[in-house]
Each structure stands twice: as C-alpha cells, then as structure tokens.
Design an enzyme around this catalytic site. Sequence first.
Site, PDB file in Angstrom:
ATOM      1  N   LYS A   1       6.813  10.285  13.752  1.00  0.00           N
ATOM      2  CA  LYS A   1       6.354   9.704  12.582  1.00  0.00           C
ATOM      3  C   LYS A   1       5.136   8.839  14.239  1.00  0.00           C
ATOM      4  CE  LYS A   1       2.967   7.816   9.405  1.00  0.00           C
ATOM      5  NZ  LYS A   1       3.513   6.574   8.860  1.00  0.00           N
TER       6      LYS A   1
ATOM      7  N   TYR B   1       1.297  -1.195   0.060  1.00  0.00           N
ATOM      8  CA  TYR B   1       0.111   0.158   0.654  1.00  0.00           C
ATOM      9  C   TYR B   1       0.996   1.140   0.430  1.00  0.00           C
ATOM     10  CZ  TYR B   1      -3.995  -3.077   1.094  1.00  0.00           C
ATOM     11  OH  TYR B   1      -5.524  -4.100   0.330  1.00  0.00           O
TER      12      TYR B   1
ATOM     13  N   ARG C   1     -12.158  26.812  19.458  1.00  0.00           N
ATOM     14  CA  ARG C   1     -11.139  26.295  20.073  1.00  0.00           C
ATOM     15  C   ARG C   1     -10.951  24.629  20.309  1.00  0.00           C
ATOM     16  NH1 ARG C   1     -11.022  30.765  21.480  1.00  0.00           N
ATOM     17  NH2 ARG C   1     -11.878  30.413  23.566  1.00  0.00           N
TER      18      ARG C   1
ATOM     19  N   CYS D   1      -1.159   1.362  11.209  1.00  0.00           N
ATOM     20  CA  CYS D   1      -0.447   2.905  11.758  1.00  0.00           C
ATOM     21  C   CYS D   1      -1.458   3.100  12.495  1.00  0.00           C
ATOM     22  CB  CYS D   1      -0.257   4.541  10.761  1.00  0.00           C
ATOM     23  SG  CYS D   1       0.711   3.854   9.494  1.00  0.00           S
TER      24      CYS D   1
ATOM     25  N   ARG E   1       3.944   9.952   5.131  1.00  0.00           N
ATOM     26  CA  ARG E   1       2.341   9.924   5.628  1.00  0.00           C
ATOM     27  C   ARG E   1       1.635  10.525   4.284  1.00  0.00           C
ATOM     28  NH1 ARG E   1       5.659  16.132   7.438  1.00  0.00           N
ATOM     29  NH2 ARG E   1       5.670  15.597   9.465  1.00  0.00           N
TER      30      ARG E   1
ATOM     31  N   ARG F   1      -6.095  -4.567   6.847  1.00  0.00           N
ATOM     32  CA  ARG F   1      -5.114  -4.374   8.042  1.00  0.00           C
ATOM     33  C   ARG F   1      -5.849  -4.019   9.401  1.00  0.00           C
ATOM     34  NH1 ARG F   1       0.086  -2.253   5.287  1.00  0.00           N
ATOM     35  NH2 ARG F   1      -1.846  -0.689   3.982  1.00  0.00           N
TER      36      ARG F   1
END
Length: 433
Positions: free
Chosen positions: A217, A15, A257, A271, A165, A340
């Site tokens: 990362k 991927y 905010r 990830c 990223r 995954r």
Amino acid sequence: MSKAFDTVCLVGLGYIGLPTAVVFALRSINVVGLDVNRTAVDKINRGETHIVEPGLEDALRRTVTAGHLRATTVPEPADAFLIAVPTPFLENGGGRDPDLSYVEKASRSIAPVLKAGDLVVLESTSPVGATEQMAAWLANERPDLTFPQTHGEASDIRIAHCPERILPGHALTELVTNDRIIGGMTEACATRARNLYKLVVEGDCIETDCRTAEMAKLTENSFRDVNIAFANELSLICDRLGINVWELIRLANRHPRVKILQPGPGVGGHCIAVDPWFIVSQAPEEARIIRAAREINDGKPEWVLAKVHQAVAEHVAATGKPARIACFGLAFKPDIDDLRESPALAIAERLANAYPGQVEVVEPFIEALPPAFAGKAVLASPSEAIESCNVLVILVDHSAFKAIPVPVDRGTKIIDTRGLWIGAPRHEGKNQR
C-alpha cells in the site's frame, strides 16, 4: 474452531470503515460498527451518513432497515474485526513519524471481547511492522489466548493486514471490484482473512505476508506521489519558461509510452500525502526519490501562494483598491467533501489570514466553512465570487467548476492550478486530459 463469519465488526466508521460495513451488510451479513463518535453512531443507526459518498446513504438506510447493520460505541463479540482508524503523523516537532495510537486504542478496546477462532484485520494504512505490533497489543491484553507471534499456525486468534484501495466517490463499487492484498502473519491467517473478503470482493484476493501487504500500500501511493511530483515540477519549469503546462502534457502524452499526470496545488488526502513519509521514516537513507517527491509536492502550495500575492499586488498597484480573492475548492480532490491533508484548504486558510475580510470560498460540498475561517472569509456561490472578486484561484477541479464560463471581463486575474480555464485546449484533436 468455527470457520463461519456470523458477525463482522468494523472498528472505525469513517471514509473507509462505513462504506466497508455497508458492503458487508448488503450481503446480508450481520455487521456491527464500532466508533467513539456518539453523534456518528446515532446518525448511522437512523440510517443517515456523516460523510459524503455517492450511493452510501441509500445503501446504509437499506441495510439498517433490514437489520443487517447497526452501530455502537461499546465493543461487542464478533467473528471478525476489521480495524479502519486513522494513522496520522506524530506531533513531534515537525517530524513525519507515523502515529499508531488510534490503532493501539482500537486494538485494546476489542481485546476483552475476543474469543478463540476470531480474525483481526488491520485495514488502516500503516508502516511496516504495524500488524505485528497490533498483535502484540492484543496478546498483552489477552494472555489467556494464543497469537501467531508465539503459536504460529496453531494460534487461537488469526491476524492479517488488508489495506484498502478505493477512490473516494467510488467506494461502494471499488470495495467490491478491486483486487485486495491479504497479508497474514501466517499462511492460516492469510487464508482465514481471504475467506472473509471473498464474501464481498469480486476482484482477486491475493495472499502474502503482512509486511509485504503493508509495504504494497505504501508503495502504490508513493508511486503515484512521485509521478504527481514530476507533473508539479514540470508546472514550475513551464511557468518560468512561459509554456502552458497543460498544453505541453497533452502533447507529450500523445507518445504511446508516456502518460504524464496532471499538476495541481499540491497533494492531499489521507493516503498519498501521508504514506510516502512512512517509508522515509523507516528507511531515510534509501528513500531519496520518495523524499524528494514529497518535498516537491509539499512545496507546491508555497508557489501558489506567491502567485496569489503577486496578483493581489498588481491589482492594488493598478487600481489603488484592495483585491477580493475567490478560492474555488477546499477538498483534496474533486466532487467529495473530504478536506483531510488538503493543499487547497491550507492555501485558502493562509490567504484568509493574510487578507482577512477579502476572501470568498466556493466549495459546493460543505455547508459551512471550517472554524479557522471565522471572521476572515465567507462561503460564496460561484456566480457571487466571480462577480465580486478580482483574483480567482482554482484549487479543485470539481465538476461544477468545469461548466463555468471562463471569466474574461473586468481585468480579473486567474491563478488556475488545475488547468480548468487556463489549460483549456487551443487545438482540435485528441484530448489526453
């Protein structure tokens, strides 16, 4: 040493690796893709993809036809090697330690074809220190070459870490437009890697050391995981208090905010569901919030399953008949085929095991169910599932599901983990979703 990059080798054509290979090849750079999967290699050489990514197959076909990209199972010489292989967990009795065996195999496989002046970049998301470990494996295989850990700026081989990223579904765009962090073992290593990435990256390429790049990362994904955990915890609290969590978040996000994310059935993918544990494994006493967030997100599927079991029991009590269950989505995020670490997949599998023959799965991005569902569940269309099932479980917010009218007939029970139906706005005004 030559500074040109005449040939770039992508090690791992999944991927991340395949879209990256295509992006370089689109710039008329000679790209060789290396993978152990012969079936994937053969498909790529025919200009066909083995993964779902918008625009990828057309771009792949063009680069293969132009002669700028080809794939192989045998390592070949190149000027730069980008390693993009999996870094899963070790199978160590339920532990969460990172498994670097794929990185090790990839490193040792390319070592025989390295030459002075080459660059090796680890793109795989990795624990801190993995890039230095990769350099050690390479040095062990090639004592005739020098490496940064022993010869610093004068080394024959440059070593760096550049974590990807990208957002699946937008890979070809984000590989070009996103900023990249370039972590070199030395300044010369970082500069050499930056020169490579600037051939294709329009965003900034920021140089740092390899350990900081590795931690960056992990930090990015841990930050997202903690914020998702807050939303998931809110969903549990709101369920207990009888509050629509999506309405609550929509209103809270009107504060200038405040930007609360959306809850779901858990967190998946290669990830966010994995990377925070790399930090926890290396700093277990300090990473308390990161660990808590992981535990909240990892525990959310159990809450979803409890809701489904309750709905099934209520149906049986009311009708005296077994319930049929529809699971909408298996992917870890919308509009992709990537399963995954998917909480949706794990939930659907457990439901199929608990209610064999009573489960229908709606997943538009796959052609067949994974083997674990054999004899226990069937793949169905949305209309088929809504018509025949009594319990509808929304697990993934695919675009196709958003267009489905909310089923309100026949006493259907809905467990909506994505706010597609249950979370529909009740009031006019700004929608923060």
